[in-house]
Design an enzyme around this catalytic site. Structure first.
Site, PDB file in Angstrom:
ATOM      1  N   ALA A 186      29.181  36.674  51.442  1.00  0.00           N
ATOM      2  CA  ALA A 186      27.914  35.927  51.791  1.00  0.00           C
ATOM      3  C   ALA A 186      27.164  35.362  50.369  1.00  0.00           C
ATOM      4  O   ALA A 186      26.770  34.157  50.366  1.00  0.00           O
ATOM      5  CB  ALA A 186      26.811  36.918  52.372  1.00  0.00           C
ATOM      6  N   GLY A 239      41.751  45.839  54.946  1.00  0.00           N
ATOM      7  CA  GLY A 239      40.697  45.057  53.908  1.00  0.00           C
ATOM      8  C   GLY A 239      39.399  45.692  53.972  1.00  0.00           C
ATOM      9  O   GLY A 239      39.019  46.774  54.389  1.00  0.00           O
ATOM     10  N   LYS A 299      25.968  47.407  57.037  1.00  0.00           N
ATOM     11  CA  LYS A 299      25.340  48.450  55.944  1.00  0.00           C
ATOM     12  C   LYS A 299      24.387  49.301  56.853  1.00  0.00           C
ATOM     13  O   LYS A 299      24.290  50.455  56.193  1.00  0.00           O
ATOM     14  CB  LYS A 299      24.768  47.484  54.958  1.00  0.00           C
ATOM     15  CG  LYS A 299      25.581  47.221  53.903  1.00  0.00           C
ATOM     16  CD  LYS A 299      26.629  46.265  53.726  1.00  0.00           C
ATOM     17  CE  LYS A 299      27.981  46.713  54.089  1.00  0.00           C
ATOM     18  NZ  LYS A 299      28.787  45.458  54.200  1.00  0.00           N
ATOM     19  N   HIS A 335      18.170  57.564  30.529  1.00  0.00           N
ATOM     20  CA  HIS A 335      18.947  58.999  30.820  1.00  0.00           C
ATOM     21  C   HIS A 335      18.038  59.667  31.876  1.00  0.00           C
ATOM     22  O   HIS A 335      16.911  59.599  31.486  1.00  0.00           O
ATOM     23  CB  HIS A 335      19.214  59.464  29.569  1.00  0.00           C
ATOM     24  CG  HIS A 335      19.769  60.884  29.883  1.00  0.00           C
ATOM     25  ND1 HIS A 335      21.075  61.250  30.120  1.00  0.00           N
ATOM     26  CD2 HIS A 335      19.363  62.134  29.663  1.00  0.00           C
ATOM     27  CE1 HIS A 335      21.172  62.338  30.399  1.00  0.00           C
ATOM     28  NE2 HIS A 335      20.145  63.177  29.937  1.00  0.00           N
ATOM     29  N   VAL A 372      53.404  45.727  62.881  1.00  0.00           N
ATOM     30  CA  VAL A 372      52.821  45.987  64.071  1.00  0.00           C
ATOM     31  C   VAL A 372      53.868  45.296  65.281  1.00  0.00           C
ATOM     32  O   VAL A 372      54.146  44.058  65.174  1.00  0.00           O
ATOM     33  CB  VAL A 372      51.403  45.547  64.332  1.00  0.00           C
ATOM     34  CG1 VAL A 372      51.031  45.726  65.437  1.00  0.00           C
ATOM     35  CG2 VAL A 372      50.629  46.368  63.142  1.00  0.00           C
ATOM     36  N   GLY A 376      41.826  39.243  58.712  1.00  0.00           N
ATOM     37  CA  GLY A 376      41.478  38.080  58.218  1.00  0.00           C
ATOM     38  C   GLY A 376      40.678  37.183  59.213  1.00  0.00           C
ATOM     39  O   GLY A 376      40.251  37.590  60.232  1.00  0.00           O
TER      40      GLY A 376
END
Ligand SMILES: Cc1cc2nc3c(=O)[nH]c(=O)nc-3n(C[C@H](O)[C@H](O)[C@H](O)COP(=O)(O)OP(=O)(O)OC[C@H]3O[C@@H](n4cnc5c(N)ncnc54)[C@H](O)[C@@H]3O)c2cc1C
Length: 475
Positions: free
Chosen positions: A330, A192, A58, A454, A247, A281
């Site tokens: 998490a 993913g 992040k 708003h 692949v 994965g």
């Protein structure tokens, strides 16, 4: 001399450190063992999430988003930037500092809650009267005895057979989070959550990114309408995604990586890239545990076998998070950690898997909770659907980000909300309202009748609820 505790937690990722803190709050004497080392060899609690997962990804997504805004969108606001440059080394150093703040924060929380932290590998030695003996090896060598053991050893990236991660050219999430400079061409195997987030970071900074995905559908777990909308946005950004590929051989040398693959039409193709991220994965971490010594049952993936309440095959041994079944998230690990500590204390800890939200932090962000439309169809549930596009939301227009929509699915007979799906700005934050609503078993009418500020993006959730009853006010 063995040190004795009521509860010993192995692993200080989000599952483990949260379980340790909750157990200490409940009055138990608690130890937590974790082997993760920082660059200086010191402890780095927080697991995959803090060190090479949620937090650093992040941090990089934020930096790269700022760059992309300055590069492409500031001009719309009348802001001109000249000489815009990206200092990737500084971006990585900032990310490392964010990680360290989180590592230090966990050590502080252990102190505050009187959790004894041991830096090293924890493994089972033998069952003893009323508990288990564990060995700590590595940075610290200790023998500990615990009445109750919580295993929270997490997971590691899965490599392609015969293609180990060298973290130089062939990268796991670890290497992908510390690439020295922006690669010209970046390949990704696996579309993913982790792959798309990592691809987004480097695409925003200028890399040409190609994603190879074995599955024939894009984001198969996501509501189809939402996945389609996301795909449109990614295509527009220039993220190349090839579905249904097989692949073949992967060769890596000083010049880069070449990937031989067969496309969905069965044609032989080759992809030449500077770096390749493999995100296919994750494998549960059970190898260092010496599970055999006590007869702890694992499944054929190497995950610890648990029941719905995280009880393992052994009395007094529990397991939570990525090392057991269920989504590798998490917050799922944390919820299980809290629930187990409470069960040990004789309370009724509870995790509702249907209410675990999912988020993909790309732009647009994708977030959802509950059932997708395709799941409801497969289950034969009669439902009503309402959608509201951000294009018709005043705050989204002011932000300059009108991609996507909020979609609400409600039971046709009772109007109970069964799923909420968001693709668009701040989806990760908007989904919280849906989680709360569904936890209280709200109807779409409940959301439609609640006053929303708003202008705010959250008005789109209210409008999606109104759309369930075919009475949107702003669209
Ligand atoms: C790139 C990336 C991005 C992600 N982003 C998100 C996100 O945005 N949101 C989200 O919810 N999830 C995200 N995840 C998933 C999330 O990181 C995991 O689901 C979560 O960390 C699992 O927590 P855990 O406590 O089960 O295990 P982990 O976090 O893997 O922690 C396990 C800890 O146990 C330690 N350990 C293992 N064996 C032993 C042993 N024998 N002795 C001592 N210590 C041991 C490990 O060193 C580690 O510190 C992301 C993952 C990746 C890779």
């Amino acid at each position: 001399m063995s040190k004795n505790f009521d509860v010993i937690v192995i692993g200080a990722g989000p599952g483990g450190y949260i379980a340790a803190i909750r157990a200490a709050q409940l009055g138990f004497s608690v130890a937590c063992i974790d082997e993760w080392k920082n660059a200086a060899g010191g402890p780095a609690p927080g697991g995959t999430c803090t060190n090479v997962g949620c937090i650093p990804s992040k941090a990089l997504l934020q930096s790269s988003e700022h760059y992309e805004h300055a590069n492409k969108h500031f001009a719309d606001h009348g802001i001109s930037v000249s000489g815009l440059k990206m200092d990737s080394a500084k971006m990585i150093a900032r990310k490392d500092a964010v990680v360290k703040q989180n590592n230090d924060g966990i050590l502080y929380l252990f102190k505050k809650n009187k959790v004894s932290f041991f830096h090293g590998r924890g493994s089972f030695v033998k069952p003893v009267e009323g508990g288990y003996e564990l060995a700590v090896t590595g940075a610290q060598a200790e023998t500990l005895t615990g009445k109750q053991i919580i295993v929270a050893t997490g997971s590691s990236a899965r490599a392609l057979p015969g293609v180990p991660f060298d973290e130089e050219n062939v990268l796991s999430n670890d290497g992908a989070l510390r690439i020295g400079g922006v690669p010209k061409k970046l390949g990704l195997i696996g579309s993913g959550v982790i792959g798309l987030e990592m691809g987004s970071v480097w695409r925003r900074l200028g890399a040409e990114v190609t994603v190879l995905e074995a599955m024939p559908t894009f984001l198969g777990a996501v509501d189809e309408q939402i996945a389609k909308e996301a795909r449109k946005a990614f295509d527009k950004q220039g993220l190349k995604v090839e579905l249904g590929v097989k692949v073949g051989e992967i060769k890596s040398d000083k010049k880069g990586v070449s990937v031989a693959y067969t496309n969905a039409k069965g044609e032989a193709q080759a992809l030449e890239v500077d770096k390749l991220i493999v995100s296919i994965g994750r494998v549960p971490n059970t190898t260092g545990l010496n599970a055999e010594a006590v007869g702890l049952k694992l499944d054929d993936r190497g995950a610890i076998v648990v029941d719905d309440e995280c009880r393992t095959s052994l009395p007094g041994v529990w397991a939570v998070g990525d090392v057991v079944r269920g989504p590798m998230l998490a917050h799922k690990a944390e919820e299980e950690g809290v629930a187990v500590a409470e069960r040990i204390a004789g309370q009724h800890g509870h995790v509702d898997f249907n209410l675990v939200p999912w988020v993909i932090y790309t732009s647009p962000e994708i977030a959802w909770v509950g059932k997708t439309e395709q799941q409801l169809k497969a289950d034969g549930v009669k439902y009503k659907a309402g959608t509201f596009p951000f294009l018709a939301n005043g705050r989204a227009r002011a932000l300059g980000d009108t991609t996507g929509m909020v979609k609400m699915l409600a039971d046709a007979a009772t109007d109970e909300i069964l799923g909420v799906h968001v693709v668009g700005p701040m989806a990760s934050e908007l989904i919280a309202e849906a989680c709360v609503a569904m936890a209280f078993r709200a109807s779409s009418e409940d959301i439609a009748r609640i006053c929303h500020a708003h202008p705010s993006l959250s008005e789109s959730t209210k409008e999606a609820a109104l759309a369930v009853d075919k009475r949107t006010l702003n669209f």
